[in-house]
Write a protein that holds these residues in place. Structure first.
Motif, PDB file in Angstrom:
ATOM      1  N   LYS A  82       0.852  -1.187   0.000  1.00 38.49           N
ATOM      2  CA  LYS A  82       0.000   0.000   0.000  1.00 38.49           C
ATOM      3  C   LYS A  82       0.887   1.235   0.000  1.00 38.49           C
ATOM      4  O   LYS A  82       1.755   1.397   0.868  1.00 38.49           O
ATOM      5  CB  LYS A  82      -0.878  -0.019   1.246  1.00 38.49           C
ATOM      6  CG  LYS A  82      -1.913   1.090   1.261  1.00 38.49           C
ATOM      7  CD  LYS A  82      -2.481   1.211   2.647  1.00 38.49           C
ATOM      8  CE  LYS A  82      -3.979   1.156   2.661  1.00 38.49           C
ATOM      9  NZ  LYS A  82      -4.495   1.246   4.034  1.00 38.49           N
ATOM     10  N   PRO A 111      -0.594  13.307  -3.439  1.00 36.68           N
ATOM     11  CA  PRO A 111      -1.051  12.457  -4.541  1.00 36.68           C
ATOM     12  C   PRO A 111      -1.123  13.196  -5.871  1.00 36.68           C
ATOM     13  O   PRO A 111      -0.745  12.658  -6.911  1.00 36.68           O
ATOM     14  CB  PRO A 111      -2.443  11.981  -4.087  1.00 36.68           C
ATOM     15  CG  PRO A 111      -2.850  12.878  -2.981  1.00 36.68           C
ATOM     16  CD  PRO A 111      -1.593  13.419  -2.363  1.00 36.68           C
ATOM     17  N   GLU A 112      -1.557  14.432  -5.799  1.00 33.63           N
ATOM     18  CA  GLU A 112      -1.693  15.242  -7.007  1.00 33.63           C
ATOM     19  C   GLU A 112      -0.349  15.356  -7.739  1.00 33.63           C
ATOM     20  O   GLU A 112      -0.259  15.164  -8.957  1.00 33.63           O
ATOM     21  CB  GLU A 112      -2.183  16.633  -6.554  1.00 33.63           C
ATOM     22  CG  GLU A 112      -2.734  17.504  -7.638  1.00 33.63           C
ATOM     23  CD  GLU A 112      -4.063  17.017  -8.203  1.00 33.63           C
ATOM     24  OE1 GLU A 112      -4.986  16.756  -7.416  1.00 33.63           O
ATOM     25  OE2 GLU A 112      -4.145  16.928  -9.443  1.00 33.63           O
ATOM     26  N   THR A 139       0.777  11.638  -9.023  1.00 40.91           N
ATOM     27  CA  THR A 139      -0.040  10.837  -9.942  1.00 40.91           C
ATOM     28  C   THR A 139      -0.972  11.687 -10.793  1.00 40.91           C
ATOM     29  O   THR A 139      -1.577  11.177 -11.732  1.00 40.91           O
ATOM     30  CB  THR A 139      -0.942   9.846  -9.166  1.00 40.91           C
ATOM     31  OG1 THR A 139      -1.871  10.603  -8.381  1.00 40.91           O
ATOM     32  CG2 THR A 139      -0.135   8.961  -8.250  1.00 40.91           C
ATOM     33  N   SER A 169      -3.705  12.740  -9.726  1.00 41.05           N
ATOM     34  CA  SER A 169      -5.067  12.585  -9.207  1.00 41.05           C
ATOM     35  C   SER A 169      -5.012  12.781  -7.692  1.00 41.05           C
ATOM     36  O   SER A 169      -3.935  12.829  -7.116  1.00 41.05           O
ATOM     37  CB  SER A 169      -5.636  11.207  -9.552  1.00 41.05           C
ATOM     38  OG  SER A 169      -5.505  10.320  -8.466  1.00 41.05           O
ATOM     39  N   ASP A 170      -6.192  12.895  -7.063  1.00 40.04           N
ATOM     40  CA  ASP A 170      -6.128  13.147  -5.623  1.00 40.04           C
ATOM     41  C   ASP A 170      -6.323  11.878  -4.801  1.00 40.04           C
ATOM     42  O   ASP A 170      -6.555  11.941  -3.606  1.00 40.04           O
ATOM     43  CB  ASP A 170      -7.121  14.242  -5.212  1.00 40.04           C
ATOM     44  CG  ASP A 170      -8.548  13.860  -5.580  1.00 40.04           C
ATOM     45  OD1 ASP A 170      -8.764  12.719  -6.035  1.00 40.04           O
ATOM     46  OD2 ASP A 170      -9.442  14.709  -5.416  1.00 40.04           O
ATOM     47  N   GLN A 171      -6.172  10.753  -5.434  1.00 40.96           N
ATOM     48  CA  GLN A 171      -6.295   9.490  -4.690  1.00 40.96           C
ATOM     49  C   GLN A 171      -5.040   9.270  -3.852  1.00 40.96           C
ATOM     50  O   GLN A 171      -3.937   9.125  -4.383  1.00 40.96           O
ATOM     51  CB  GLN A 171      -6.471   8.330  -5.673  1.00 40.96           C
ATOM     52  CG  GLN A 171      -6.804   7.021  -4.975  1.00 40.96           C
ATOM     53  CD  GLN A 171      -6.801   5.846  -5.946  1.00 40.96           C
ATOM     54  OE1 GLN A 171      -7.004   6.017  -7.151  1.00 40.96           O
ATOM     55  NE2 GLN A 171      -6.564   4.646  -5.420  1.00 40.96           N
ATOM     56  N   LYS A 172      -5.242   9.232  -2.540  1.00 38.33           N
ATOM     57  CA  LYS A 172      -4.118   9.201  -1.618  1.00 38.33           C
ATOM     58  C   LYS A 172      -3.517   7.804  -1.440  1.00 38.33           C
ATOM     59  O   LYS A 172      -2.321   7.640  -1.290  1.00 38.33           O
ATOM     60  CB  LYS A 172      -4.621   9.686  -0.254  1.00 38.33           C
ATOM     61  CG  LYS A 172      -3.745  10.726   0.385  1.00 38.33           C
ATOM     62  CD  LYS A 172      -4.386  11.230   1.670  1.00 38.33           C
ATOM     63  CE  LYS A 172      -3.359  11.609   2.708  1.00 38.33           C
ATOM     64  NZ  LYS A 172      -2.322  12.507   2.265  1.00 38.33           N
ATOM     65  N   GLU A 173      -4.379   6.809  -1.425  1.00 33.80           N
ATOM     66  CA  GLU A 173      -3.899   5.456  -1.140  1.00 33.80           C
ATOM     67  C   GLU A 173      -4.024   4.556  -2.356  1.00 33.80           C
ATOM     68  O   GLU A 173      -5.051   4.543  -3.025  1.00 33.80           O
ATOM     69  CB  GLU A 173      -4.706   4.854   0.016  1.00 33.80           C
ATOM     70  CG  GLU A 173      -4.509   5.629   1.287  1.00 33.80           C
ATOM     71  CD  GLU A 173      -5.122   4.941   2.497  1.00 33.80           C
ATOM     72  OE1 GLU A 173      -4.953   5.473   3.593  1.00 33.80           O
ATOM     73  OE2 GLU A 173      -5.774   3.891   2.325  1.00 33.80           O
ATOM     74  N   HIS A 174      -2.960   3.825  -2.604  1.00 29.56           N
ATOM     75  CA  HIS A 174      -2.943   2.915  -3.748  1.00 29.56           C
ATOM     76  C   HIS A 174      -2.426   1.574  -3.256  1.00 29.56           C
ATOM     77  O   HIS A 174      -1.308   1.496  -2.762  1.00 29.56           O
ATOM     78  CB  HIS A 174      -1.984   3.423  -4.822  1.00 29.56           C
ATOM     79  CG  HIS A 174      -2.376   4.758  -5.399  1.00 29.56           C
ATOM     80  ND1 HIS A 174      -2.897   4.902  -6.655  1.00 29.56           N
ATOM     81  CD2 HIS A 174      -2.331   5.998  -4.865  1.00 29.56           C
ATOM     82  CE1 HIS A 174      -3.155   6.185  -6.875  1.00 29.56           C
ATOM     83  NE2 HIS A 174      -2.813   6.872  -5.802  1.00 29.56           N
ATOM     84  N   THR A 175      -3.229   0.539  -3.386  1.00 30.13           N
ATOM     85  CA  THR A 175      -2.735  -0.780  -3.019  1.00 30.13           C
ATOM     86  C   THR A 175      -2.379  -1.532  -4.288  1.00 30.13           C
ATOM     87  O   THR A 175      -3.223  -1.756  -5.161  1.00 30.13           O
ATOM     88  CB  THR A 175      -3.770  -1.553  -2.181  1.00 30.13           C
ATOM     89  OG1 THR A 175      -4.030  -0.791  -1.005  1.00 30.13           O
ATOM     90  CG2 THR A 175      -3.218  -2.907  -1.761  1.00 30.13           C
TER      91      THR A 175
END
Ligand code: FES
Length: 132
Positions: free
Chosen positions: A18, A24-25, A28, A30-36
């Protein structure tokens, strides 16, 4: 600089990793903070992140010669290759050094995880001070 993604053979992607992004911005778009993500044995955290569009800085191309790929390993340190002396010397130069600081390019997956890594917000800014 480009990374040699295909230099290293790695196992099937069965290790959950994770990534928690403080910015995040910036990393990536994008504003998605968590990436598993699912990583494979023999793969570095930098390679894994890059393959999935998380653009952790890696000014030296992943050869332990800068400290821009600095991350915090919050869980699963035992599932990663141990830090070498060269890495320790480098990571000491990184801003915001903590006990769990590692260089993502040197964190090669070796166990079953789960692994959790935080990418500090200044990851992205640090590179601006490194001459190209
Ligand atoms: S990319 Fe330079 S030390 Fe990891």
């Amino acid at each position: 600089m480009h990374m040699q993604h295909h230099d290293r053979e790695h196992g099937p992607p069965v290790v959950p990793v994770k990534f928690v992004l403080d910015d995040p911005e910036g990393l990536t778009g994008s504003d998605q903070k968590e990436h598993t993500l699912m990583g494979g044995e023999g793969e570095s955290l930098l390679e894994l992140a890059m393959e999935h569009g998380i653009n952790i800085e890696h000014a030296c191309g992943g050869v332990c010669a800068c400290s821009t790929c600095h991350v915090y390993v919050e869980e699963g340190m035992k599932s990663l290759a141990e830090s070498t002396e060269a890495e320790e010397d480098r990571v000491e130069e990184a801003p915001g050094l903590q006990r769990n600081s590692r260089l993502a390019c040197q964190c090669v997956i070796q166990g079953k995880g789960p692994i959790q890594v935080r990418v500090p917000a200044w990851n992205r800014n640090a590179v601006k001070e490194v001459p190209h």
